[in-house]
Design an enzyme around this catalytic site. Structure first.
Site, PDB file in Angstrom:
ATOM      1  N   GLU A  16      37.963  32.463  43.574  1.00  0.00           N
ATOM      2  CA  GLU A  16      38.677  33.559  42.903  1.00  0.00           C
ATOM      3  C   GLU A  16      38.172  33.744  41.470  1.00  0.00           C
ATOM      4  OE1 GLU A  16      40.463  35.859  44.060  1.00  0.00           O
ATOM      5  OE2 GLU A  16      40.705  35.044  46.072  1.00  0.00           O
ATOM      6  N   THR A  22      32.481  39.924  39.638  1.00  0.00           N
ATOM      7  CA  THR A  22      31.205  39.584  40.285  1.00  0.00           C
ATOM      8  C   THR A  22      31.316  39.966  41.751  1.00  0.00           C
ATOM      9  OG1 THR A  22      31.073  37.669  38.842  1.00  0.00           O
ATOM     10  CG2 THR A  22      29.554  37.707  40.677  1.00  0.00           C
ATOM     11  N   TYR A  99      46.390  37.628  37.983  1.00  0.00           N
ATOM     12  CA  TYR A  99      45.665  37.906  39.223  1.00  0.00           C
ATOM     13  C   TYR A  99      45.331  36.604  39.956  1.00  0.00           C
ATOM     14  CZ  TYR A  99      41.875  38.604  42.413  1.00  0.00           C
ATOM     15  OH  TYR A  99      41.112  38.542  43.549  1.00  0.00           O
ATOM     16  N   ASP A 117      44.249  43.819  42.050  1.00  0.00           N
ATOM     17  CA  ASP A 117      42.893  43.914  41.496  1.00  0.00           C
ATOM     18  C   ASP A 117      42.464  45.382  41.575  1.00  0.00           C
ATOM     19  OD1 ASP A 117      42.309  44.371  44.138  1.00  0.00           O
ATOM     20  OD2 ASP A 117      40.698  42.899  44.267  1.00  0.00           O
TER      21      ASP A 117
END
Ligand code: SF4
Length: 338
Positions: A16, A22, A99, A117
Site C-alpha cells: 500500500e 506509483t 488512506y 483514493d
C-alpha cells in the site's frame, strides 16, 4: 499483483505504501525485491537505513522509505512485531495516513474502514453526480462520507478493493465502460451524460522551475566526491553530487563554484558541462547541470551534509541516489567502463 490475496499485514502495508502515487506495473519489481531483502518486519527494523533507501531507489518520495523503516522499529518495539489492528492505533505509525490505515485494516484485519483514493473519488463523484472540485478537501470529505455509509461490514476488504478496481478497470478517466459497469443502475453521471465533466478538477498551479548546478570533483586517483544529504531535508539520507540552486545574475559554472565553496570549503574550476537533464518533482521541476571540476585549493569538509566520501566510479552503484543524480552516476559508470 503479487500481494493480492495475501492476508499478511506486513506485505499489505509495504504494497500500500509503494502504490501511493506509483503504478502497479512499476511497483511490482520493487515489491518483490523489497520482500526478498526484508521478508519480515524484524528484518526491516534491523536493516541499515542506507540499504532500505537503496531498495527504494527509483521509486521516488524517499520519505516514505524512511517512514517505513521508522515505523517497522515502532512495530517491533511497541507491538511485538505485529501491525496494530485498530485504525486509531495504526494511524499513529510514521507514514500511515487515513488512506493507508483504512486499506491495511480492512484488507488485513477485515475492519469496515472505507478507503478513498483517486479511483474511488472518480467512481463516487460520478455515481452520485458530485460536480464540485475534487481538489477541495470538502469534496473528498463528501466522498468519504458516502463510502463510509456504503461499505460492507461483512466483506470490507472485497468492497474496498472492488470499488478501487471498478475505478481502475471500468470507470476510467476517459471513455468509462458504462455498459459493462456493475453499478450502472443508479449512476447519475451516466444517466445525465456527464461522465466527461465529472469529476471536475480545477487546473493545477504552475510549479516553479530551478536550475541546479552540481560538481563532479575528480581526484588524481580517479575517485570522485559524493555527499550525504542531511536527514531532515527533502531526499534526506540519500547521496548526491554537491551543488545547489543558481542565483540571479550568475552563470551555471559560477553556481557550481560558489556552491562547492559554501558546501565543502574548496575552490574548484568547473571546466566542462558533463551532463544536463530535466527532472520533475511534485511541487517543482529542475534542470540539473553537472560539471567536471578541478580542485584548485582547500580540503573538502562536510559543511552542509552529514558526511562526504571519495569513491571510485564503480563504487557509485552501491550508494542510494535521488533519481536525477542516479542518471548522472549511470552515465559516469557507462563512460568509465567503455
Ligand atoms: S456507470 Fe459509468 S460513470 Fe457510472 S460508475 Fe459505472 S463506469 Fe463510472
Amino acid at each position: 499483483m503479487p500481494w493480492r490475496g495475501s492476508k499478511d499485514p506486513y506485505k499489505i502495508w509495504i504494497s500500500e505504501i509503494m502504490l501511493q502515487q506509483t503504478r502497479v506495473e512499476q511497483a511490482r519489481p520493487y515489491f518483490e525485491r523489497f520482500m526478498s531483502l526484508f521478508p519480515t518486519v524484524f528484518d526491516l527494523a534491523k536493516a541499515d537505513q542506507q540499504k532500505v533507501l537503496k531498495a527504494w531507489e527509483g521509486l521516488g518520495y524517499y520519505s516514505r522509505a524512511r517512514n517505513l523503516h521508522a515505523a517497522s522499529k515502532m512495530i517491533v518495539d511497541q507491538y511485538d512485531g505485529k501491525l496494530p489492528e485498530q485504525y486509531e492505533e495504526i494511524i499513529k505509525l510514521k507514514g500511515i495516513g487515513p488512506y493507508s490505515a483504512a486499506a491495511i485494516t480492512s484488507i488485513a484485519f477485515g475492519k469496515p474502514n472505507a478507503v478513498v483514493d483517486g479511483n474511488v473519488i472518480r467512481v463516487i463523484t460520478r455515481y452520485f453526480g458530485i460536480e464540485d472540485d475534487i481538489r477541495s478537501t470538502r469534496t473528498v470529505k463528501q466522498v468519504q462520507e458516502h463510502v463510509n455509509e456504503l461499505i460492507s461490514y461483512e466483506y470490507p476488504a472485497e468492497f474496498n478493493q472492488g470499488l478501487m478496481e471498478i475505478g481502475s478497470l471500468v470507470c476510467k478517466p476517459t471513455n468509462p465502460d458504462c455498459s459493462n459497469c456493475p453499478i450502472q443502475i443508479g449512476c447519475v453521471a451516466t444517466k445525465t451524460a456527464k461522465t466527461d465533466s465529472i469529476p471536475y478538477k480545477s487546473p493545477a498551479k504552475k510549479t516553479p522551475h530551478k536550475h541546479i548546478g552540481v560538481g563532479i570533483i575528480e581526484r588524481e586517483d580517479g575517485k570522485v566526491l559524493i555527499a550525504l544529504r542531511p536527514e531532515d531535508v527533502m531526499l534526506g539520507g540519500l547521496w548526491e553530487f554537491p551543488g545547489g540552486k543558481q542565483e540571479e545574475g550568475e552563470s551555471i559554472q559560477q553556481t557550481v563554484e560558489r556552491e562547492l565553496k559554501e558546501e565543502l570549503g574548496v575552490e574548484v574550476h568547473a571546466y566542462k558541462e558533463f551532463m544536463k537533464l530535466k527532472h520533475v518533482y511534485s511541487h517543482f521541476s529542475i534542470t540539473l547541470h553537472a560539471f567536471n571540476c578541478k580542485l584548485i585549493s582547500g580540503k573538502a569538509k562536510p559543511k552542509k551534509s552529514q558526511e562526504i566520501r571519495w569513491v571510485s566510479i564503480d563504487e557509485l552503484e552501491e550508494y542510494p541516489f535521488p533519481k536525477a543524480n542516479k542518471q548522472l552516476t549511470e552515465k559516469l559508470v557507462s563512460e568509465f567502463s567503455s
